[in-house]
Design a protein around this motif. Sequence first.
Motif, short mmCIF file in Angstrom:
data_model
loop_
_atom_site.label_atom_id
_atom_site.label_comp_id
_atom_site.label_asym_id
_atom_site.label_seq_id
_atom_site.Cartn_x
_atom_site.Cartn_y
_atom_site.Cartn_z
N ALA A 211 0.82 -1.22 0.00
CA ALA A 211 0.00 0.00 0.00
C ALA A 211 0.85 1.26 0.00
CB ALA A 211 -0.93 0.00 1.21
N THR A 212 1.90 1.29 0.83
CA THR A 212 2.71 2.51 0.94
C THR A 212 3.60 2.72 -0.28
OG1 THR A 212 4.33 1.26 2.27
CG2 THR A 212 2.69 2.59 3.45
N PHE A 213 3.88 1.66 -1.04
CA PHE A 213 4.61 1.86 -2.29
C PHE A 213 3.80 2.74 -3.23
CE2 PHE A 213 5.21 0.91 -6.74
CZ PHE A 213 6.57 0.98 -6.90
N LYS A 214 2.51 2.49 -3.33
CA LYS A 214 1.66 3.26 -4.24
C LYS A 214 1.58 4.72 -3.80
CE LYS A 214 0.80 -0.63 -6.29
NZ LYS A 214 1.49 -0.99 -7.54
N ALA A 215 1.76 4.98 -2.49
CA ALA A 215 1.73 6.35 -1.99
C ALA A 215 3.10 7.00 -2.04
CB ALA A 215 1.20 6.36 -0.56
N ALA A 216 4.13 6.26 -2.46
CA ALA A 216 5.52 6.76 -2.56
C ALA A 216 6.07 7.15 -1.20
CB ALA A 216 5.60 7.94 -3.52
N ALA A 217 5.89 6.25 -0.21
CA ALA A 217 6.46 6.49 1.11
C ALA A 217 7.87 5.92 1.18
CB ALA A 217 5.58 5.84 2.19
N VAL A 218 8.75 6.60 1.92
CA VAL A 218 10.11 6.10 2.15
C VAL A 218 10.01 4.85 3.00
CG1 VAL A 218 12.33 6.64 3.24
CG2 VAL A 218 11.10 8.41 1.94
N PRO A 219 10.74 3.77 2.71
CA PRO A 219 11.79 3.61 1.69
C PRO A 219 11.30 2.97 0.38
CG PRO A 219 11.86 1.76 3.19
CD PRO A 219 10.68 2.60 3.62
N PHE A 220 10.03 3.13 0.06
CA PHE A 220 9.48 2.51 -1.15
C PHE A 220 9.23 3.58 -2.23
CE2 PHE A 220 7.62 0.56 2.72
CZ PHE A 220 8.43 -0.57 2.77
N HIS A 221 10.08 4.57 -2.27
CA HIS A 221 9.87 5.75 -3.10
C HIS A 221 10.81 5.86 -4.29
CE1 HIS A 221 13.38 6.71 -0.77
NE2 HIS A 221 13.62 7.76 -1.55
N PHE A 222 11.71 4.91 -4.47
CA PHE A 222 12.81 5.12 -5.40
C PHE A 222 12.37 5.28 -6.86
CE2 PHE A 222 14.89 3.05 -1.77
CZ PHE A 222 15.91 3.96 -1.54
N TRP A 223 11.20 4.79 -7.18
CA TRP A 223 10.69 4.94 -8.54
C TRP A 223 10.20 6.36 -8.82
CZ3 TRP A 223 5.64 6.59 -8.91
CH2 TRP A 223 4.87 6.49 -7.74
N THR A 224 9.85 7.10 -7.78
CA THR A 224 9.13 8.35 -7.93
C THR A 224 9.87 9.43 -8.74
OG1 THR A 224 8.06 7.89 -5.82
CG2 THR A 224 7.82 10.12 -6.69
N PRO A 225 11.12 9.80 -8.36
CA PRO A 225 11.76 10.91 -9.08
C PRO A 225 11.93 10.64 -10.57
CG PRO A 225 12.91 10.42 -7.03
CD PRO A 225 11.95 9.31 -7.25
N ASP A 226 12.37 9.43 -10.94
CA ASP A 226 12.60 9.13 -12.35
C ASP A 226 11.29 9.05 -13.13
OD1 ASP A 226 15.36 9.07 -12.10
OD2 ASP A 226 15.37 6.97 -11.50
N ALA A 227 10.27 8.43 -12.52
CA ALA A 227 8.97 8.33 -13.20
C ALA A 227 8.36 9.71 -13.39
CB ALA A 227 8.03 7.44 -12.41
N TYR A 228 8.45 10.57 -12.37
CA TYR A 228 7.87 11.90 -12.45
C TYR A 228 8.65 12.79 -13.42
CZ TYR A 228 4.87 11.05 -8.36
OH TYR A 228 3.93 10.56 -7.51
N THR A 289 18.00 21.40 -8.32
CA THR A 289 17.92 22.65 -9.07
C THR A 289 16.91 22.55 -10.21
OG1 THR A 289 19.76 21.93 -10.47
CG2 THR A 289 20.30 23.27 -8.54
N ASN A 290 16.42 21.36 -10.47
CA ASN A 290 15.37 21.15 -11.45
C ASN A 290 14.04 21.19 -10.71
OD1 ASN A 290 13.36 19.44 -12.96
ND2 ASN A 290 15.00 19.42 -14.47
N VAL A 291 13.18 22.15 -11.04
CA VAL A 291 11.94 22.35 -10.29
C VAL A 291 11.02 21.14 -10.40
CG1 VAL A 291 9.91 23.82 -10.03
CG2 VAL A 291 12.10 24.84 -10.58
N LYS A 292 11.01 20.50 -11.55
CA LYS A 292 10.16 19.33 -11.73
C LYS A 292 10.61 18.21 -10.80
CE LYS A 292 8.37 16.33 -15.42
NZ LYS A 292 8.45 16.00 -16.86
N ARG A 293 11.92 17.99 -10.70
CA ARG A 293 12.42 16.95 -9.81
C ARG A 293 12.26 17.35 -8.34
NH1 ARG A 293 15.15 12.48 -11.35
NH2 ARG A 293 16.42 11.40 -9.79
N MET A 294 12.39 18.65 -8.07
CA MET A 294 12.17 19.14 -6.71
C MET A 294 10.73 18.87 -6.27
SD MET A 294 10.57 21.97 -5.13
CE MET A 294 10.71 23.46 -6.10
N LEU A 295 9.78 19.14 -7.16
CA LEU A 295 8.39 18.87 -6.82
C LEU A 295 8.13 17.38 -6.65
CD1 LEU A 295 6.57 21.42 -9.17
CD2 LEU A 295 6.70 21.51 -6.68
N ALA A 296 8.88 16.56 -7.39
CA ALA A 296 8.74 15.11 -7.24
C ALA A 296 9.14 14.68 -5.84
CB ALA A 296 9.58 14.39 -8.29
N TYR A 297 10.28 15.17 -5.36
CA TYR A 297 10.72 14.81 -4.01
C TYR A 297 9.82 15.44 -2.95
CZ TYR A 297 15.00 12.42 -5.42
OH TYR A 297 15.89 11.51 -5.94
#
Length: 484
Positions: A211-228, A289-297
Amino acid sequence: MNGFDLLAILPEIFLTVLVLLVLSVDLFLRRDQKWLLTPLTVAGLLVVGFALAAVWGLNETIFAGFYRVDDLSVFFKVATVMIGILAALFAPGYLVQRRLPLGEFNVILLFSLTGMFVLASASDLITLFIGLELMVMPAYLLAGFHKTDRYSNEGGLKYFLLGSFASAILLFGISWTYGLTGSTRISEIGGLVSGGGPAGLVAIAMLTVGATFKAAAVPFHFWTPDAYQGAPTPITGFLSVGPKLGAFALLVRLFVDGLGASGADWFGVMAVLAVLTMTGGNVVALAQTNVKRMLAYSSIAHTGYIIAGLAAFAHATNPAVRTEGIDAVLFYVLGYGVMNIAAFSVVGMLQRDPRRFGGLAAFAGLAGRAPALAAGMAILMLSLTGIPPTVGFFAKLYVLVASVDAGVAWLAVAIALNAALAAFYYLRVIVYMYMREPEADPAPIERAPFTLLALGLSVTGVLLLGIFPDPIITFLRASAASLF
């Protein structure tokens, strides 16, 4: 199936018809007419929204106990419709510029929204899993939607592979739960923690991971920055709020509706996840420094704030305080959805030139070139920071108050410290817009009518929900009451 069951799922029927209608109309439109699909999608979603009013107050379980139409599910579905409308309006300008198929986007988006509807009404673990997969399978396609872009391909592949592993873990947890309790009904798994022994803890652990992977909770978040980062920016906006809304519908159904009586047993896990997630997301966002990646994190950090509301519910013993925790979760999910999808859309508006990647330099001097756009982005950044009178302020305030009232003041301190940490990178965007000289060759700005309309609606919603929160608070309290 009887007539009552069909009436209860009237919004789902309308949404399914809308999917088929958009898919069919797309076949007969020329390329220069594809823009008509956007008003068709928005109008259809508005009809679905009106249909939701017809099932408000129903609070019935249908389809032999597999599906529940209650006020909580209506809340999640209303939020889903709002996010779907904004996503449909934000996308055309960006996608048309890159010659990406608008018809396919709308159909895939609507399929994902359908999965979110099913997830919101799931009263059985089997329905829960079906809704989850119907939501995330289209999301995988959206992440890799720009098929000729290697970053989009990479992000979509990572999202798909890691998401498949997480789904398998969740499914394994459902299997263990059925083996231990003899049921897949969410209302009948309450004794899983106290009566399941070590095997019950294993089942809970696997359900939590899935469940928490789908919500992008740490430590199950590693896919988030690259996918976003890889997905087309307006699609990233939807991915950052849509699946997260569905994930929290899953968490509320599973941990509040099903395991609420044993909240003290899973409080520690949620509290630790909340602190790790909000801190991990904010610390890494500081370096971007990339706003898109900043918003992802930063979206990861917001997941931590929302999980804190679940932790407050779990630790509280007073029924009123437990309800307070759920109210905080619902309000935060709604407010976050409106402000985050709009923030990504502004980044997309500065990527009219495909060679631009949403760096901070693109925002330099924006107040001089596009005062209204800069003001809108400033309001969104202030809201994400949690500064009044925006919806972000009240979202954080309600989570803080719920944590203090539940007797976990240390969690409230962690939220406050993380909010102060996040202020640095959010306010940095405002500094660039108002206090830096523009680039020698500033980024061109996308001014598509649908995008400007959606941005205006979002910013207005952020302010209205912050200045007049009482009506929505009344609505979500009535929604949460159907759980108790």
